[in-house]
Design an enzyme around this catalytic site. Structure first.
Site, PDB file in Angstrom:
ATOM      1  N   HIS A 139      -5.769   5.908 -19.676  1.00 52.26           N
ATOM      2  CA  HIS A 139      -5.031   6.836 -18.818  1.00 52.26           C
ATOM      3  C   HIS A 139      -3.925   7.589 -19.559  1.00 52.26           C
ATOM      4  CE1 HIS A 139      -7.088   5.510 -15.294  1.00 52.26           C
ATOM      5  NE2 HIS A 139      -6.546   4.312 -15.262  1.00 52.26           N
ATOM      6  N   ASP A 175     -14.704   1.542 -16.739  1.00 50.51           N
ATOM      7  CA  ASP A 175     -13.569   1.114 -15.927  1.00 50.51           C
ATOM      8  C   ASP A 175     -13.691   1.742 -14.536  1.00 50.51           C
ATOM      9  OD1 ASP A 175     -10.477   0.016 -16.525  1.00 50.51           O
ATOM     10  OD2 ASP A 175     -10.577   1.535 -14.937  1.00 50.51           O
ATOM     11  N   HIS A 177     -11.497   3.145 -12.829  1.00 50.61           N
ATOM     12  CA  HIS A 177     -10.681   4.355 -12.732  1.00 50.61           C
ATOM     13  C   HIS A 177     -11.141   5.392 -13.759  1.00 50.61           C
ATOM     14  CE1 HIS A 177      -8.051   0.880 -11.597  1.00 50.61           C
ATOM     15  NE2 HIS A 177      -7.859   1.645 -10.548  1.00 50.61           N
TER      16      HIS A 177
END
Length: 373
Positions: A139, A175, A177
Protein backbone atom coordinates in the site's frame (compact mmCIF):
# COMPACT_ATOMS: atom_id res chain seq x y z
CA UNK A 1 14.72 -28.23 -5.15
CA UNK A 2 16.03 -25.65 -2.66
CA UNK A 3 13.61 -23.12 -1.24
CA UNK A 4 14.96 -20.04 0.46
CA UNK A 5 13.30 -18.40 3.44
CA UNK A 6 13.97 -15.00 4.95
CA UNK A 7 13.16 -13.82 8.47
CA UNK A 8 14.56 -11.53 11.13
CA UNK A 9 13.50 -11.13 14.74
CA UNK A 10 13.52 -7.34 14.33
CA UNK A 11 10.54 -7.63 11.97
CA UNK A 12 8.52 -8.66 15.01
CA UNK A 13 9.61 -5.47 16.79
CA UNK A 14 7.80 -3.19 14.32
CA UNK A 15 5.43 -1.43 16.72
CA UNK A 16 2.00 -0.36 15.46
CA UNK A 17 1.04 0.99 18.90
CA UNK A 18 -2.38 0.59 20.49
CA UNK A 19 -5.52 0.59 18.40
CA UNK A 20 -9.02 -0.77 18.23
CA UNK A 21 -8.69 -3.16 15.28
CA UNK A 22 -6.82 -0.61 13.09
CA UNK A 23 -8.11 2.75 14.36
CA UNK A 24 -5.74 4.47 16.83
CA UNK A 25 -6.97 4.33 20.40
CA UNK A 26 -8.51 7.42 21.95
CA UNK A 27 -11.89 8.96 22.59
CA UNK A 28 -14.36 6.09 22.90
CA UNK A 29 -11.87 3.53 21.57
CA UNK A 30 -10.37 1.55 24.41
CA UNK A 31 -6.68 0.69 23.81
CA UNK A 32 -6.17 -2.77 22.39
CA UNK A 33 -3.73 -4.66 20.18
CA UNK A 34 -3.48 -3.41 16.61
CA UNK A 35 -4.66 -5.87 13.95
CA UNK A 36 -1.23 -5.70 12.29
CA UNK A 37 0.73 -7.22 15.15
CA UNK A 38 3.58 -9.76 15.30
CA UNK A 39 1.51 -12.82 16.18
CA UNK A 40 0.50 -14.03 12.73
CA UNK A 41 3.99 -14.02 11.27
CA UNK A 42 5.69 -15.24 14.42
CA UNK A 43 3.26 -18.16 14.61
CA UNK A 44 3.94 -18.99 10.95
CA UNK A 45 7.68 -19.13 11.71
CA UNK A 46 6.95 -21.22 14.81
CA UNK A 47 4.90 -23.70 12.78
CA UNK A 48 7.70 -24.04 10.23
CA UNK A 49 10.04 -24.78 13.13
CA UNK A 50 7.67 -27.20 14.88
CA UNK A 51 7.03 -29.26 11.74
CA UNK A 52 10.72 -29.53 10.95
CA UNK A 53 10.29 -27.76 7.62
CA UNK A 54 12.52 -24.88 8.77
CA UNK A 55 15.50 -27.23 8.89
CA UNK A 56 14.96 -28.14 5.22
CA UNK A 57 14.87 -24.55 3.98
CA UNK A 58 17.85 -22.36 3.15
CA UNK A 59 17.65 -19.33 5.41
CA UNK A 60 18.72 -16.04 3.86
CA UNK A 61 20.15 -13.00 5.62
CA UNK A 62 18.35 -9.67 5.27
CA UNK A 63 20.01 -6.27 5.21
CA UNK A 64 18.69 -2.73 5.37
CA UNK A 65 17.79 -1.11 2.06
CA UNK A 66 19.82 2.00 1.39
CA UNK A 67 18.27 5.42 0.93
CA UNK A 68 19.24 5.24 -2.74
CA UNK A 69 17.39 1.93 -3.12
CA UNK A 70 14.30 3.24 -1.35
CA UNK A 71 14.32 6.35 -3.54
CA UNK A 72 13.95 4.29 -6.70
CA UNK A 73 10.30 4.06 -5.61
CA UNK A 74 9.78 6.78 -2.99
CA UNK A 75 10.41 10.52 -2.93
CA UNK A 76 13.56 11.54 -1.05
CA UNK A 77 11.58 14.02 1.05
CA UNK A 78 9.29 11.21 2.22
CA UNK A 79 12.19 8.87 3.05
CA UNK A 80 13.95 11.63 5.00
CA UNK A 81 10.73 12.47 6.84
CA UNK A 82 10.23 8.86 7.89
CA UNK A 83 13.78 8.77 9.25
CA UNK A 84 13.23 11.98 11.19
CA UNK A 85 9.95 10.72 12.68
CA UNK A 86 11.58 7.42 13.56
CA UNK A 87 14.43 9.19 15.33
CA UNK A 88 11.88 11.27 17.25
CA UNK A 89 9.90 8.37 18.75
CA UNK A 90 7.79 7.60 15.68
CA UNK A 91 4.52 8.86 14.27
CA UNK A 92 2.25 7.93 11.36
CA UNK A 93 3.66 7.40 7.89
CA UNK A 94 0.57 8.86 6.26
CA UNK A 95 -2.64 6.87 6.51
CA UNK A 96 -3.24 4.08 9.05
CA UNK A 97 0.49 3.42 9.37
CA UNK A 98 1.48 4.17 12.96
CA UNK A 99 4.99 3.27 14.03
CA UNK A 100 7.19 3.71 17.06
CA UNK A 101 10.73 4.98 17.39
CA UNK A 102 13.21 2.93 15.37
CA UNK A 103 10.55 1.99 12.85
CA UNK A 104 12.47 3.39 9.90
CA UNK A 105 15.31 0.91 10.35
CA UNK A 106 12.91 -2.03 10.64
CA UNK A 107 10.99 -0.97 7.52
CA UNK A 108 14.29 -0.53 5.66
CA UNK A 109 15.27 -4.02 6.84
CA UNK A 110 12.02 -5.38 5.40
CA UNK A 111 12.63 -3.76 2.01
CA UNK A 112 16.28 -4.80 2.06
CA UNK A 113 15.31 -8.32 3.07
CA UNK A 114 13.16 -8.64 -0.03
CA UNK A 115 16.10 -7.35 -2.10
CA UNK A 116 18.35 -10.01 -0.55
CA UNK A 117 15.83 -12.77 -1.23
CA UNK A 118 15.32 -11.56 -4.80
CA UNK A 119 19.07 -11.62 -5.41
CA UNK A 120 19.27 -15.18 -4.08
CA UNK A 121 16.55 -16.32 -6.49
CA UNK A 122 18.02 -14.35 -9.40
CA UNK A 123 21.49 -15.78 -8.85
CA UNK A 124 20.21 -19.37 -8.44
CA UNK A 125 21.43 -19.59 -4.86
CA UNK A 126 17.95 -21.03 -4.26
CA UNK A 127 15.31 -22.22 -6.71
CA UNK A 128 12.56 -20.08 -5.20
CA UNK A 129 12.02 -18.27 -1.92
CA UNK A 130 9.57 -16.72 0.52
CA UNK A 131 10.28 -13.65 2.67
CA UNK A 132 8.44 -13.40 6.00
CA UNK A 133 8.89 -9.66 6.41
CA UNK A 134 7.16 -6.99 8.43
CA UNK A 135 5.90 -4.29 7.97
CA UNK A 136 4.04 -5.11 4.75
CA UNK A 137 4.56 -2.93 1.71
CA UNK A 138 2.05 -3.04 -1.13
CA UNK A 139 0.00 0.00 0.00
CA UNK A 140 2.95 2.38 0.40
CA UNK A 141 2.86 5.13 -2.20
CA UNK A 142 5.55 7.40 -3.59
CA UNK A 143 5.18 10.08 -0.94
CA UNK A 144 3.18 8.52 1.88
CA UNK A 145 2.62 5.34 3.82
CA UNK A 146 -0.80 3.73 3.74
CA UNK A 147 -2.53 0.70 5.19
CA UNK A 148 0.20 -0.40 7.65
CA UNK A 149 2.92 -0.04 4.95
CA UNK A 150 5.87 2.39 5.05
CA UNK A 151 7.93 1.28 2.03
CA UNK A 152 6.97 -0.72 -1.05
CA UNK A 153 9.01 -3.83 -0.34
CA UNK A 154 8.25 -5.64 -3.59
CA UNK A 155 8.47 -2.51 -5.72
CA UNK A 156 11.84 -1.55 -4.21
CA UNK A 157 13.19 -5.06 -4.86
CA UNK A 158 11.87 -5.07 -8.42
CA UNK A 159 13.57 -1.76 -9.19
CA UNK A 160 16.77 -3.08 -7.62
CA UNK A 161 16.73 -6.09 -9.94
CA UNK A 162 16.17 -3.84 -12.93
CA UNK A 163 18.96 -1.50 -11.89
CA UNK A 164 21.22 -4.56 -11.84
CA UNK A 165 20.29 -5.51 -15.39
CA UNK A 166 17.10 -7.59 -15.23
CA UNK A 167 14.40 -6.61 -17.70
CA UNK A 168 10.80 -7.76 -17.45
CA UNK A 169 9.30 -8.38 -14.02
CA UNK A 170 5.81 -9.43 -12.93
CA UNK A 171 4.05 -8.94 -9.61
CA UNK A 172 0.99 -11.01 -8.70
CA UNK A 173 -0.77 -9.78 -5.56
CA UNK A 174 -3.34 -12.06 -3.86
CA UNK A 175 -3.77 -9.97 -0.71
CA UNK A 176 -7.43 -9.18 0.00
CA UNK A 177 -6.71 -5.46 -0.47
CA UNK A 178 -5.74 -3.77 -3.71
CA UNK A 179 -1.99 -3.33 -4.22
CA UNK A 180 -2.31 0.39 -4.89
CA UNK A 181 1.30 1.26 -4.09
CA UNK A 182 2.69 -1.32 -6.49
CA UNK A 183 0.27 -0.17 -9.17
CA UNK A 184 1.37 3.44 -8.71
CA UNK A 185 5.08 2.60 -8.81
CA UNK A 186 4.84 0.98 -12.25
CA UNK A 187 1.82 2.78 -13.72
CA UNK A 188 3.63 3.99 -16.85
CA UNK A 189 6.21 1.22 -17.09
CA UNK A 190 5.62 -1.52 -19.69
CA UNK A 191 8.54 -3.53 -18.29
CA UNK A 192 6.63 -4.46 -15.11
CA UNK A 193 3.33 -6.33 -15.20
CA UNK A 194 1.25 -5.81 -12.06
CA UNK A 195 -1.76 -8.02 -11.33
CA UNK A 196 -3.83 -7.56 -8.19
CA UNK A 197 -6.61 -9.93 -7.13
CA UNK A 198 -8.58 -8.41 -4.27
CA UNK A 199 -11.98 -7.93 -2.71
CA UNK A 200 -13.98 -5.51 -4.83
CA UNK A 201 -14.44 -2.04 -3.41
CA UNK A 202 -12.32 -2.66 -0.33
CA UNK A 203 -9.34 -0.65 0.93
CA UNK A 204 -8.13 1.61 -0.53
CA UNK A 205 -11.56 2.48 -1.83
CA UNK A 206 -10.51 4.80 -4.67
CA UNK A 207 -8.42 2.23 -6.56
CA UNK A 208 -8.41 -1.37 -7.67
CA UNK A 209 -10.98 -1.18 -10.43
CA UNK A 210 -10.87 -3.06 -13.70
CA UNK A 211 -10.56 0.04 -15.85
CA UNK A 212 -7.20 0.94 -14.29
CA UNK A 213 -4.94 -0.40 -17.01
CA UNK A 214 -1.74 1.62 -16.69
CA UNK A 215 -0.87 4.95 -18.25
CA UNK A 216 1.12 6.08 -21.26
CA UNK A 217 3.57 3.46 -22.44
CA UNK A 218 2.44 1.27 -19.54
CA UNK A 219 -1.11 0.85 -20.81
CA UNK A 220 -2.06 -2.80 -20.58
CA UNK A 221 0.59 -3.68 -18.02
CA UNK A 222 -1.70 -3.31 -15.01
CA UNK A 223 -4.56 -5.74 -14.42
CA UNK A 224 -6.95 -5.51 -11.50
CA UNK A 225 -9.17 -8.48 -10.67
CA UNK A 226 -11.76 -7.11 -8.22
CA UNK A 227 -13.49 -10.23 -6.94
CA UNK A 228 -16.90 -10.04 -5.24
CA UNK A 229 -16.98 -10.50 -1.47
CA UNK A 230 -17.44 -14.18 -0.64
CA UNK A 231 -15.31 -15.49 -3.50
CA UNK A 232 -13.94 -18.89 -2.58
CA UNK A 233 -11.20 -21.18 -3.75
CA UNK A 234 -12.86 -22.10 -7.05
CA UNK A 235 -13.36 -18.44 -7.91
CA UNK A 236 -9.72 -17.61 -7.30
CA UNK A 237 -8.59 -20.63 -9.30
CA UNK A 238 -10.83 -19.61 -12.19
CA UNK A 239 -9.36 -16.09 -12.14
CA UNK A 240 -5.85 -17.54 -12.21
CA UNK A 241 -6.65 -19.92 -15.06
CA UNK A 242 -8.47 -17.38 -17.21
CA UNK A 243 -6.58 -14.14 -16.51
CA UNK A 244 -3.45 -14.39 -14.35
CA UNK A 245 -1.67 -17.32 -15.98
CA UNK A 246 -2.49 -16.26 -19.58
CA UNK A 247 -1.30 -12.70 -18.82
CA UNK A 248 1.99 -14.01 -17.44
CA UNK A 249 2.42 -16.31 -20.43
CA UNK A 250 1.90 -13.37 -22.78
CA UNK A 251 4.17 -11.00 -20.84
CA UNK A 252 6.95 -13.57 -20.30
CA UNK A 253 8.69 -11.99 -17.30
CA UNK A 254 12.21 -12.87 -16.26
CA UNK A 255 11.26 -12.79 -12.58
CA UNK A 256 7.96 -13.18 -10.72
CA UNK A 257 7.02 -11.78 -7.32
CA UNK A 258 3.95 -12.88 -5.38
CA UNK A 259 2.69 -10.30 -2.90
CA UNK A 260 1.33 -12.88 -0.52
CA UNK A 261 -1.40 -11.69 1.80
CA UNK A 262 -3.32 -14.34 3.74
CA UNK A 263 -6.19 -11.99 4.53
CA UNK A 264 -8.17 -13.54 1.66
CA UNK A 265 -8.71 -16.56 3.91
CA UNK A 266 -12.14 -17.49 5.22
CA UNK A 267 -11.08 -16.84 8.82
CA UNK A 268 -9.52 -13.42 8.39
CA UNK A 269 -11.08 -10.69 10.55
CA UNK A 270 -10.40 -7.93 8.00
CA UNK A 271 -11.43 -9.73 4.80
CA UNK A 272 -14.59 -11.26 3.42
CA UNK A 273 -13.19 -13.85 1.05
CA UNK A 274 -13.23 -17.62 1.41
CA UNK A 275 -9.81 -19.08 0.63
CA UNK A 276 -8.46 -21.96 2.69
CA UNK A 277 -4.96 -23.39 2.96
CA UNK A 278 -5.50 -25.84 0.11
CA UNK A 279 -6.59 -22.94 -2.07
CA UNK A 280 -3.34 -21.12 -1.36
CA UNK A 281 -1.48 -24.34 -2.12
CA UNK A 282 -3.21 -24.63 -5.51
CA UNK A 283 -2.51 -20.99 -6.38
CA UNK A 284 1.14 -21.51 -5.45
CA UNK A 285 1.26 -24.53 -7.74
CA UNK A 286 -0.03 -22.42 -10.60
CA UNK A 287 2.59 -19.77 -9.88
CA UNK A 288 5.37 -22.36 -9.79
CA UNK A 289 4.24 -23.82 -13.09
CA UNK A 290 3.96 -20.54 -14.95
CA UNK A 291 7.21 -19.18 -13.47
CA UNK A 292 8.88 -22.39 -14.57
CA UNK A 293 7.64 -22.00 -18.13
CA UNK A 294 8.32 -18.27 -18.65
CA UNK A 295 10.78 -17.05 -16.00
CA UNK A 296 13.19 -19.92 -15.54
CA UNK A 297 11.47 -20.75 -12.26
CA UNK A 298 12.45 -17.44 -10.63
CA UNK A 299 9.65 -16.98 -8.09
CA UNK A 300 9.68 -15.06 -4.80
CA UNK A 301 6.80 -14.82 -2.35
CA UNK A 302 6.73 -11.77 -0.07
CA UNK A 303 4.47 -11.64 2.96
CA UNK A 304 1.89 -8.87 3.03
CA UNK A 305 -1.32 -8.95 5.12
CA UNK A 306 -3.16 -11.64 7.03
CA UNK A 307 -4.66 -11.10 10.47
CA UNK A 308 -5.92 -14.45 11.76
CA UNK A 309 -3.32 -15.61 14.26
CA UNK A 310 -4.86 -19.08 14.24
CA UNK A 311 -5.09 -19.56 10.49
CA UNK A 312 -2.28 -17.61 8.81
CA UNK A 313 0.28 -20.26 9.90
CA UNK A 314 -1.54 -23.05 8.06
CA UNK A 315 -2.01 -20.97 4.90
CA UNK A 316 1.66 -20.03 5.00
CA UNK A 317 2.75 -23.60 5.66
CA UNK A 318 0.83 -24.76 2.58
CA UNK A 319 2.69 -22.19 0.45
CA UNK A 320 6.06 -23.21 1.87
CA UNK A 321 5.29 -26.91 1.35
CA UNK A 322 4.34 -26.32 -2.27
CA UNK A 323 7.38 -24.13 -2.96
CA UNK A 324 9.75 -26.69 -1.44
CA UNK A 325 8.01 -29.88 -2.58
CA UNK A 326 8.13 -31.13 1.02
CA UNK A 327 4.96 -32.21 2.80
CA UNK A 328 5.09 -32.20 6.56
CA UNK A 329 2.95 -34.22 8.96
CA UNK A 330 0.96 -31.13 9.95
CA UNK A 331 -2.65 -31.18 8.77
CA UNK A 332 -4.76 -28.05 8.61
CA UNK A 333 -7.30 -28.61 11.40
CA UNK A 334 -9.65 -26.05 9.87
CA UNK A 335 -9.63 -27.42 6.32
CA UNK A 336 -12.57 -29.84 6.47
CA UNK A 337 -14.77 -27.18 8.05
CA UNK A 338 -13.80 -24.46 5.59
CA UNK A 339 -13.98 -26.73 2.54
CA UNK A 340 -17.57 -27.61 3.39
CA UNK A 341 -18.70 -24.01 3.78
CA UNK A 342 -21.02 -22.60 1.17
CA UNK A 343 -19.14 -20.24 -1.13
CA UNK A 344 -16.23 -22.43 -2.13
CA UNK A 345 -17.71 -23.21 -5.55
CA UNK A 346 -17.54 -20.80 -8.48
CA UNK A 347 -20.69 -18.68 -8.47
CA UNK A 348 -22.19 -17.29 -11.70
CA UNK A 349 -21.64 -13.65 -10.70
CA UNK A 350 -17.99 -14.39 -9.89
CA UNK A 351 -17.54 -16.11 -13.25
CA UNK A 352 -19.07 -13.11 -15.01
CA UNK A 353 -16.56 -10.75 -13.37
CA UNK A 354 -13.60 -12.86 -14.44
CA UNK A 355 -14.95 -13.45 -17.94
CA UNK A 356 -15.26 -9.70 -18.37
CA UNK A 357 -11.55 -9.33 -17.68
CA UNK A 358 -10.33 -11.96 -20.13
CA UNK A 359 -10.10 -9.49 -23.07
CA UNK A 360 -7.58 -7.44 -21.07
CA UNK A 361 -5.01 -10.21 -21.45
CA UNK A 362 -4.63 -9.34 -25.13
CA UNK A 363 -3.55 -5.79 -24.15
CA UNK A 364 -0.64 -7.01 -22.01
CA UNK A 365 2.59 -5.87 -23.70
CA UNK A 366 4.34 -8.94 -25.09
CA UNK A 367 8.14 -9.03 -25.57
CA UNK A 368 9.28 -7.51 -28.82
CA UNK A 369 11.40 -9.72 -31.08
CA UNK A 370 14.99 -8.71 -31.55
CA UNK A 371 15.49 -6.79 -34.79
CA UNK A 372 17.13 -8.59 -37.69
CA UNK A 373 20.58 -7.37 -38.69
Amino acid sequence: MTTGALWHEKYMWWDTRHASVFIPSGGWLEPDEHAENPRTKRRLKNLLDATGLSAQLQWLEPREATVEELCRVHDREYVDRMKALSDDNGGDAGELTPFAGGGFEIAALAAGGVIAAAEAVRDRVVDNAYAITRPPGHHAERDRGRGFCMFGNVAVAARHLQAAGLGRIAVVDWDVHHGNGTQQAFWEDPSVLTISLHQDGYYPHESGYADERGGGAGHGSNINVPLPPGTGTAGYEYAFDEVVVPALERFRPEFVFVASGFDSSALDPLGRQMLHSEGYRRLTRRMLDVAGSVAGGRLLGVHEGGYSAGYVPFCGLAVFEELSGIRTEADDPFLDFLSAMAGQDLAPHQKDVVDGLVPLVAEVPAPQPAPDH
